[in-house]
Each structure stands twice: as C-alpha cells, then as structure tokens.
Design a protein around this motif. Sequence first.
Motif, PDB file in Angstrom:
ATOM      1  N   ARG A  69       0.881  -1.174   0.000  1.00  0.00           N
ATOM      2  CA  ARG A  69       0.000   0.000   0.000  1.00  0.00           C
ATOM      3  C   ARG A  69       0.915   1.220   0.000  1.00  0.00           C
ATOM      4  O   ARG A  69       1.691   1.403   0.943  1.00  0.00           O
ATOM      5  N   VAL A  71       1.249   4.527   0.865  1.00  0.00           N
ATOM      6  CA  VAL A  71       0.490   5.429   1.727  1.00  0.00           C
ATOM      7  C   VAL A  71       1.443   6.282   2.546  1.00  0.00           C
ATOM      8  O   VAL A  71       2.440   5.783   3.056  1.00  0.00           O
ATOM      9  N   TYR A  90      -6.580   5.915  12.609  1.00  0.00           N
ATOM     10  CA  TYR A  90      -5.451   6.109  11.709  1.00  0.00           C
ATOM     11  C   TYR A  90      -5.942   6.868  10.490  1.00  0.00           C
ATOM     12  O   TYR A  90      -7.105   6.740  10.086  1.00  0.00           O
ATOM     13  N   GLN A  94      -3.378   7.612   0.246  1.00  0.00           N
ATOM     14  CA  GLN A  94      -2.916   6.523  -0.626  1.00  0.00           C
ATOM     15  C   GLN A  94      -2.915   6.987  -2.076  1.00  0.00           C
ATOM     16  O   GLN A  94      -3.859   7.642  -2.531  1.00  0.00           O
ATOM     17  N   HIS A 105      -5.356  -8.356   0.069  1.00  0.00           N
ATOM     18  CA  HIS A 105      -5.130  -8.855   1.435  1.00  0.00           C
ATOM     19  C   HIS A 105      -6.413  -8.642   2.243  1.00  0.00           C
ATOM     20  O   HIS A 105      -7.368  -8.052   1.754  1.00  0.00           O
ATOM     21  N   HIS A 107      -7.729  -8.102   6.607  1.00  0.00           N
ATOM     22  CA  HIS A 107      -7.283  -7.911   7.991  1.00  0.00           C
ATOM     23  C   HIS A 107      -8.461  -7.604   8.898  1.00  0.00           C
ATOM     24  O   HIS A 107      -9.568  -7.285   8.428  1.00  0.00           O
ATOM     25  N   HIS A 146      -9.548  -7.315  -0.060  1.00  0.00           N
ATOM     26  CA  HIS A 146      -9.582  -6.100  -0.879  1.00  0.00           C
ATOM     27  C   HIS A 146      -8.261  -5.851  -1.577  1.00  0.00           C
ATOM     28  O   HIS A 146      -7.194  -6.119  -1.035  1.00  0.00           O
ATOM     29  N   HIS A 148      -6.640  -2.849  -4.653  1.00  0.00           N
ATOM     30  CA  HIS A 148      -6.931  -1.614  -5.368  1.00  0.00           C
ATOM     31  C   HIS A 148      -6.247  -1.670  -6.725  1.00  0.00           C
ATOM     32  O   HIS A 148      -5.139  -2.197  -6.839  1.00  0.00           O
ATOM     33  N   ASP A 160      -7.293   7.246   3.490  1.00  0.00           N
ATOM     34  CA  ASP A 160      -7.583   5.992   4.184  1.00  0.00           C
ATOM     35  C   ASP A 160      -7.875   6.296   5.638  1.00  0.00           C
ATOM     36  O   ASP A 160      -7.079   6.987   6.297  1.00  0.00           O
ATOM     37  N   LEU A 162      -8.574   4.091   9.102  1.00  0.00           N
ATOM     38  CA  LEU A 162      -8.650   2.736   9.660  1.00  0.00           C
ATOM     39  C   LEU A 162      -8.657   2.800  11.188  1.00  0.00           C
ATOM     40  O   LEU A 162      -8.294   3.820  11.782  1.00  0.00           O
ATOM     41  N   ILE A 164      -6.659   1.118  13.102  1.00  0.00           N
ATOM     42  CA  ILE A 164      -5.399   0.445  13.446  1.00  0.00           C
ATOM     43  C   ILE A 164      -5.020   0.621  14.933  1.00  0.00           C
ATOM     44  O   ILE A 164      -4.747  -0.373  15.616  1.00  0.00           O
TER      45      ILE A 164
HETATM   46  O1  GTQ Z   1      -5.625  -0.234   1.665  1.00  0.00           O
HETATM   47  O2  GTQ Z   1      -5.666  -2.078   2.796  1.00  0.00           O
HETATM   48  O3  GTQ Z   1      -3.625   3.095   4.686  1.00  0.00           O
HETATM   49  O4  GTQ Z   1      -4.182  -2.292   4.899  1.00  0.00           O
HETATM   50  C1  GTQ Z   1      -3.212   1.065   5.805  1.00  0.00           C
HETATM   51  C2  GTQ Z   1      -3.368  -0.294   5.852  1.00  0.00           C
HETATM   52  C3  GTQ Z   1      -4.422   1.125   3.739  1.00  0.00           C
HETATM   53  C4  GTQ Z   1      -5.340  -0.894   2.676  1.00  0.00           C
HETATM   54  C5  GTQ Z   1      -3.759   1.765   4.746  1.00  0.00           C
HETATM   55  C6  GTQ Z   1      -4.046  -0.959   4.851  1.00  0.00           C
HETATM   56  C7  GTQ Z   1      -4.582  -0.244   3.786  1.00  0.00           C
END
Ligand code: GTQ
Length: 344
Positions: A69, A71, A90, A94, A105, A107, A146, A148, A160, A162, A164
Amino acid sequence: MPNLSSANPRAAFYARLDQQSMAPLWESLHALVPPRPATEVKPSVWRYAQMRPYLMEAGELITAAEAERRVLILENEGLRGQAAVTQSLYAGLQLILPGEVAPAHRHAQSALRLVLEGEGAYTAVDGERIPMSRGDFIITPAHTWHDHGHDGQGPVVWLDGLDIPLVRFMGAGFAEKASDSMQQVTKPQGDSLARYGCNMVPVDYQAAPETPSRLCHFRYVDTRAALTQLLRSTPDVHTGHKLRFVNPATGRSPMQTIGTYVQALPAGFSTAPLRSTDSTVYCCLEGRGLARIGELEVAFDERDIFVVPSWVTVQLEAAVECVLFSYSDRPVQEALGLWKEERS
Ligand code: GTQ
C-alpha cells in the motif's frame, strides 16, 4: 552515599515496588482518572497542497506492488511514532498510478476510503470492483478481501481511515495476503449497490445488528444530492446539515468501530460551539472556511484534513458553501456507554 531509606522512605519504597513491577496509585490517581478527558491528541491540520508533492515523490520512489500500500501516514503531533491520527484511529493518503495494483489482502482492521483526486481507480471488495469517483466513500469491512487497481489515466489519491490503533490496543489484529495479487471478479459492477443500496435488501436477507454492511459504496452523487436538498431547509445550529452514514440493513454505522459523517454548511454559516468525547478527523470535500478548534484557528480548503480532539470545542465557519466528511470512534464509545457531547 546518603541513606535513601531514612532520608526519603517513600522514594525507597517506590524503588523497591518498581523492582516488583508495581507502582503506588496515589502518585498518579488524578492523571489516571481525570476530571475531564485529557487526551494527548492535538488539534491539527494537513493541507492537501502541501502533502501532494510528497505523495507524488513517493510515486517515483516505490510502486504500489512493492509497497503493498503506497500510503503516507498522517501522524498526530501528540502521538508521533504511533501511526495514529487520534487515540483510536489512523489516517493516511494513498496513491495509485495507472496500471498499478495494490495486492489483495484482508485484515481485522476496518477501512474507509474517501476519494480526493482522480478517476478510473477501483477498490475490489469480496470479488466486486467498486469504481472510485471524487468524493465517493468506500468501505472495506473487517476481514473482507480487498485490492486496489487503476485502469484509467492520471494519479488517483484517497484518504484511508482505519481503526489500526484501536485494534492494536485490543491486541486483536490478524492479517493475511492473498495468493493472487488481484481478486477474481465474481460479481458485476454495481451489484451490492443494487442489492443493498436502493432502500431494499434481498428478500431473505437478515442482518444481525453487528453484521458489517454489505453496501460498501456510498457514492458522492447520491450524498451530494441529499445535501443539496437539505440545503433548502434550516440548518441545525450546532451541526449545519449533518448526516451519518448507515448500513441500510440495520440503520447502524456501516463499520462497528468507525462512525462516518457528512455535513453541508451554507455559505456564511457558523456552527455554535460543540464538544464531544470522540476525537474526530474532518476532510473538506467542497468549499473553504475556518475551523475554531479550542484556541486554534484552522483555515481549511478543499481536500484539507483536520483533527478535533476529544472534548475540545469546535466551531465551523463556512466562507462559501461547504461539504465536510468526518470520521470518529463514536460507535465504539456509544456501545460502551462512554460517548458524551455538550452543546453551548
Ligand atoms: O488499503 O488495505 O492506509 O491495509 C493502511 C493499511 C491502507 C489498505 C492503509 C491498509 C490499507
């Protein structure tokens, strides 16, 4: 050597406690149980015009495939080194370039994407490609596959969001890479929107309250049409015209851990002071204005991102008609009986 134990028997006692991995509560009671929220989160702003060149530079230094990613993380200055924009959440920007794939991936962390620039990219969620247009809000609920990709022209950038830090705090994170970088497309484009996003659900579909949303695409055309209609009515004194996104099958937040909101403010409108216990990340989708966050005055423009910490008063002033997207951990706080707000 002074005799520590007779000079300061408490200090000597504390030192011996420390050896036992123990500590005296009375030295920290009021910090541990503060009279009001005492967050380390600082009011802050990231300006898109300032961040964009760094993102494009990242685009020259690493591919999406290599980075997995690509980012740039937005770190709150009160929480440096923790990849946290608030205590629990978080934020990152991106970048995906034409022809690239950010490999599949999944999560435990839930993710939202808010599309800020460009056309032609997609996020594939559980076998369905969701096309990304500016202002679109797309979710990848916990544990969903998912990836991209980008079949169009020019860079595409999104925010993004999240959970986290929250998932890390809970020690509950799992993640897995897929064997193929791109998911098999198993559903036609628009499938989940048709099934779950048109005030209907499949006839036998029953969603438990905690079921993540099957609708993952909240199109800006639809959001904007709703806000345009609301702008004809009287705005709420504290929030303007503010809506929360819902999983249409349950009426609850599309993600259990992240609440998502959008608000329109008429040109010249100022919201009355408000504070709440959910530290909130805002992103300006349209317009420009001023956010008064406690003592800080933050001028914001399109695509700028700013943070309002827990229990810090916010007032928003729209220089022109504004649309603001925001996200916070409010659904978590509500589920735990912690959420509070004060309107003055
Ligand atoms: O797009 O799956 O900014 O897994 C940080 C972790 C994006 C993503 C992020 C991630 C993703």
